[in-house]
Write a protein that holds these residues in place. Sequence first.
Motif, PDB file in Angstrom:
ATOM      1  N   UNK A  34       0.846  -1.200   0.102  1.00  0.00           N
ATOM      2  CA  UNK A  34       0.013   0.071  -0.112  1.00  0.00           C
ATOM      3  C   UNK A  34       0.686   1.083   0.034  1.00  0.00           C
ATOM      4  N   UNK A  35       2.001   1.408   0.953  1.00  0.00           N
ATOM      5  CA  UNK A  35       2.455   2.555   1.174  1.00  0.00           C
ATOM      6  C   UNK A  35       3.761   2.763   0.262  1.00  0.00           C
ATOM      7  N   UNK A  36       4.474   1.725  -0.024  1.00  0.00           N
ATOM      8  CA  UNK A  36       5.967   1.774  -1.041  1.00  0.00           C
ATOM      9  C   UNK A  36       5.913   1.472  -2.262  1.00  0.00           C
ATOM     10  N   UNK A  37       4.956   0.462  -2.742  1.00  0.00           N
ATOM     11  CA  UNK A  37       5.091  -0.081  -4.094  1.00  0.00           C
ATOM     12  C   UNK A  37       3.773   0.184  -4.862  1.00  0.00           C
ATOM     13  N   UNK A  38       2.784  -0.386  -4.481  1.00  0.00           N
ATOM     14  CA  UNK A  38       1.624  -0.496  -5.448  1.00  0.00           C
ATOM     15  C   UNK A  38       0.453   0.589  -5.371  1.00  0.00           C
ATOM     16  N   UNK A  39       0.099   0.892  -4.011  1.00  0.00           N
ATOM     17  CA  UNK A  39      -1.140   1.715  -4.178  1.00  0.00           C
ATOM     18  C   UNK A  39      -0.546   3.163  -4.224  1.00  0.00           C
ATOM     19  N   UNK A  40       0.398   3.555  -3.831  1.00  0.00           N
ATOM     20  CA  UNK A  40       1.095   5.049  -3.756  1.00  0.00           C
ATOM     21  C   UNK A  40       1.091   5.424  -5.080  1.00  0.00           C
ATOM     22  N   UNK A  41       1.440   4.695  -6.465  1.00  0.00           N
ATOM     23  CA  UNK A  41       1.003   4.893  -7.667  1.00  0.00           C
ATOM     24  C   UNK A  41      -0.114   4.922  -8.021  1.00  0.00           C
ATOM     25  N   UNK A 166      10.260 -10.660   3.782  1.00  0.00           N
ATOM     26  CA  UNK A 166       9.792 -11.987   3.033  1.00  0.00           C
ATOM     27  C   UNK A 166       8.570 -11.925   2.970  1.00  0.00           C
ATOM     28  N   UNK A 167       7.710 -11.431   3.924  1.00  0.00           N
ATOM     29  CA  UNK A 167       6.272 -11.335   3.735  1.00  0.00           C
ATOM     30  C   UNK A 167       5.658 -10.167   3.054  1.00  0.00           C
ATOM     31  N   UNK A 168       6.562  -9.149   2.875  1.00  0.00           N
ATOM     32  CA  UNK A 168       6.431  -8.082   1.629  1.00  0.00           C
ATOM     33  C   UNK A 168       6.499  -8.773   0.306  1.00  0.00           C
ATOM     34  N   UNK A 169       7.744  -9.757   0.019  1.00  0.00           N
ATOM     35  CA  UNK A 169       7.595 -10.269  -1.264  1.00  0.00           C
ATOM     36  C   UNK A 169       6.572 -11.088  -1.435  1.00  0.00           C
ATOM     37  N   UNK A 170       6.027 -11.700  -0.675  1.00  0.00           N
ATOM     38  CA  UNK A 170       4.843 -12.749  -0.690  1.00  0.00           C
ATOM     39  C   UNK A 170       3.626 -11.964  -1.090  1.00  0.00           C
ATOM     40  N   UNK A 171       3.308 -10.898  -0.355  1.00  0.00           N
ATOM     41  CA  UNK A 171       2.397  -9.920  -0.689  1.00  0.00           C
ATOM     42  C   UNK A 171       2.295  -9.092  -1.984  1.00  0.00           C
ATOM     43  N   UNK A 172       3.507  -8.546  -2.480  1.00  0.00           N
ATOM     44  CA  UNK A 172       3.648  -8.090  -3.768  1.00  0.00           C
ATOM     45  C   UNK A 172       3.328  -8.905  -4.682  1.00  0.00           C
ATOM     46  N   UNK A 173       3.978 -10.262  -4.549  1.00  0.00           N
ATOM     47  CA  UNK A 173       3.764 -11.275  -5.346  1.00  0.00           C
ATOM     48  C   UNK A 173       2.299 -11.261  -5.954  1.00  0.00           C
ATOM     49  N   UNK A 174       1.389 -11.389  -4.858  1.00  0.00           N
ATOM     50  CA  UNK A 174      -0.050 -11.288  -5.305  1.00  0.00           C
ATOM     51  C   UNK A 174      -0.369  -9.949  -6.261  1.00  0.00           C
ATOM     52  N   UNK A 175       0.173  -8.783  -5.521  1.00  0.00           N
ATOM     53  CA  UNK A 175      -0.339  -7.481  -6.262  1.00  0.00           C
ATOM     54  C   UNK A 175       0.213  -7.354  -7.738  1.00  0.00           C
ATOM     55  N   UNK A 176       1.511  -7.799  -8.041  1.00  0.00           N
ATOM     56  CA  UNK A 176       1.873  -7.746  -9.565  1.00  0.00           C
ATOM     57  C   UNK A 176       1.013  -8.495 -10.555  1.00  0.00           C
ATOM     58  N   UNK A 177       0.174  -9.243  -9.865  1.00  0.00           N
ATOM     59  CA  UNK A 177      -0.966  -9.870 -10.989  1.00  0.00           C
ATOM     60  C   UNK A 177      -1.948  -8.882 -11.446  1.00  0.00           C
ATOM     61  N   UNK A 178      -1.987  -7.619 -10.867  1.00  0.00           N
ATOM     62  CA  UNK A 178      -3.415  -6.879 -11.207  1.00  0.00           C
ATOM     63  C   UNK A 178      -2.985  -6.007 -12.580  1.00  0.00           C
ATOM     64  N   UNK A 179      -2.046  -5.972 -13.151  1.00  0.00           N
ATOM     65  CA  UNK A 179      -1.815  -5.437 -14.425  1.00  0.00           C
ATOM     66  C   UNK A 179      -1.247  -4.051 -14.388  1.00  0.00           C
ATOM     67  N   UNK A 180      -1.257  -3.116 -15.616  1.00  0.00           N
ATOM     68  CA  UNK A 180      -0.682  -2.105 -15.759  1.00  0.00           C
ATOM     69  C   UNK A 180      -1.471  -0.855 -14.928  1.00  0.00           C
ATOM     70  N   UNK A 181      -0.619   0.149 -14.497  1.00  0.00           N
ATOM     71  CA  UNK A 181      -1.499   1.274 -13.827  1.00  0.00           C
ATOM     72  C   UNK A 181      -2.016   2.222 -14.920  1.00  0.00           C
ATOM     73  N   UNK A 182      -3.080   1.795 -15.624  1.00  0.00           N
ATOM     74  CA  UNK A 182      -4.084   2.634 -16.419  1.00  0.00           C
ATOM     75  C   UNK A 182      -5.434   2.651 -16.050  1.00  0.00           C
ATOM     76  N   UNK A 183      -6.192   3.714 -16.334  1.00  0.00           N
ATOM     77  CA  UNK A 183      -7.606   3.939 -15.971  1.00  0.00           C
ATOM     78  C   UNK A 183      -8.425   2.699 -16.557  1.00  0.00           C
ATOM     79  N   UNK A 184      -8.131   2.302 -17.544  1.00  0.00           N
ATOM     80  CA  UNK A 184      -8.621   1.372 -18.235  1.00  0.00           C
ATOM     81  C   UNK A 184      -8.717  -0.010 -17.452  1.00  0.00           C
ATOM     82  N   UNK A 185      -7.732  -0.251 -16.564  1.00  0.00           N
ATOM     83  CA  UNK A 185      -7.306  -1.631 -16.055  1.00  0.00           C
ATOM     84  C   UNK A 185      -7.611  -1.344 -14.360  1.00  0.00           C
ATOM     85  N   UNK A 186      -8.434  -0.282 -14.238  1.00  0.00           N
ATOM     86  CA  UNK A 186      -8.518   0.223 -12.698  1.00  0.00           C
ATOM     87  C   UNK A 186      -9.369  -0.819 -11.885  1.00  0.00           C
ATOM     88  N   UNK A 187     -10.497  -1.409 -12.690  1.00  0.00           N
ATOM     89  CA  UNK A 187     -11.135  -2.453 -11.961  1.00  0.00           C
ATOM     90  C   UNK A 187     -10.377  -3.505 -11.285  1.00  0.00           C
TER      91      UNK A 187
END
Length: 451
Positions: A34-41, A166-187
């Motif tokens: 949430x804070x460092x990698x994905x939701x910040x962007x 290592x918990x961070x690695x596991x959780x981000x592994x899930x988040x990286x399956x969500x696709x590109x940071x675009x409005x079309x992919x927001x769902x």
Amino acid sequence: MSKDKNPEAKKKKNREIFGWCMFDFANSSYTTVIISVVYCEIFTRLVVPEEVGSDNPFRMGNTLWAWALAASYLFVVATGPIFGAITDYSSKKKLFLFLSYIGCVISTFLLYYVEPGMVAFGMVLIAFSNFFFASGENFASSFLPFLGSKEDLGKISGYAWGIGYFGGIGSVALATTLGDYTLDNFENLKLVGPYTAVFFLIAAIPTFLFLKEPHLPLGVTHKVNYFKIGKDRVVQTLKDATHFKDLMIYLVSLFFTMAALAIVISFAFIYGSQEIHIQSEHKQAMFIFIQIAAAIGALAFGVIQDSIGAKKTFNLTLVLWLVTCGLIYYVFDLTSFLNGLLGKNWTVQWVFVFISSLAGMGLGSTQSASRALVGIFSPESKSGEFFGMWGLSGKIAAAAGLFLFGYIQTLLSLRNAFLVVAFFYFISLLINLFVNEERGVEAANRFQEKT
């Protein structure tokens, strides 16, 4: 970790340490995803509308992101010392830890309902979720003095930080399956909230199964006004500050370190995207390198700390940060120099990614060393209050650092605004030279003997 030679007692203590470490494993999903990698962007680029025609169209998003986090830290500042005193007096550390955990899980899950343009709603959820996360950090840390001897606290803290990454690695592994940071992919992108919340929810279960509530002589069973007692004990702690001179000096030093760390944690990937123009492959490699380096840093510096002392170890991490900040600021020049010297054709993006490994090592080692140093300066009977003061110093620093950084980057380029990070680390190093570790430990031991 325990020096108890009874095999069964040692087994129980190790199980308890494992449960405590698993909370770092679990809550790292929040701070990492949430804070460092994905939701910040997602927030700075998609939730907050772009500024058309600006040299940095995401500048407003950057500022609002920083200020939402700053507000959450100020809320922690207002409640942390009181809650710490209450948990000490009532022996309810585990209950408060549980409530902070559930609060973070729920508010993180609700990020699913934040749509593009819903800026205020997004800021409120970020502020609340980060408040619960940061409060939980304080509550969890207050268990540390009860998990082993003062000589072992560096290793125990290092294990927890290392496992956490290592918990961070596991959780981000899930988040990286969500696709590109675009409005079309927001769902798809908005699933990051539920994914992170569920990971945190499940991974923290061992903590509440194995971690025991420390019962101190201060515990009470009759009905009392805990808020009044908490306030009174914090006031008394401040009056006792003259007996803990080195802890007070260290907390001032730590103020500047935590201000810098808050900026790095909240803006490292944003900086990479907006200033260095890293792409998805760079981000994935950068994340992996940072997590591995952070785990190695936490574990290695934990062992080093038990050999040379917490203060020297902490100072070494600050020097590491100063070198890293310099390399990042001059990454374009460094890339040209290395390519000319070695006859390579490396891109600035990949050089930045490799430098980020040093930042990762600094993240793990600095935070682990700071927690352990507070632990060895803390009498057991005031651990909740002292870690509340640790949180107080850190969260005031985070709020001040993020607010200042959010403002400066509206006046200067993001690259030049980032220089404030190096300045904060340098000031912290200078102040920490006045800390006497042996004297601080003796003060804690003398106070405990009197209670």
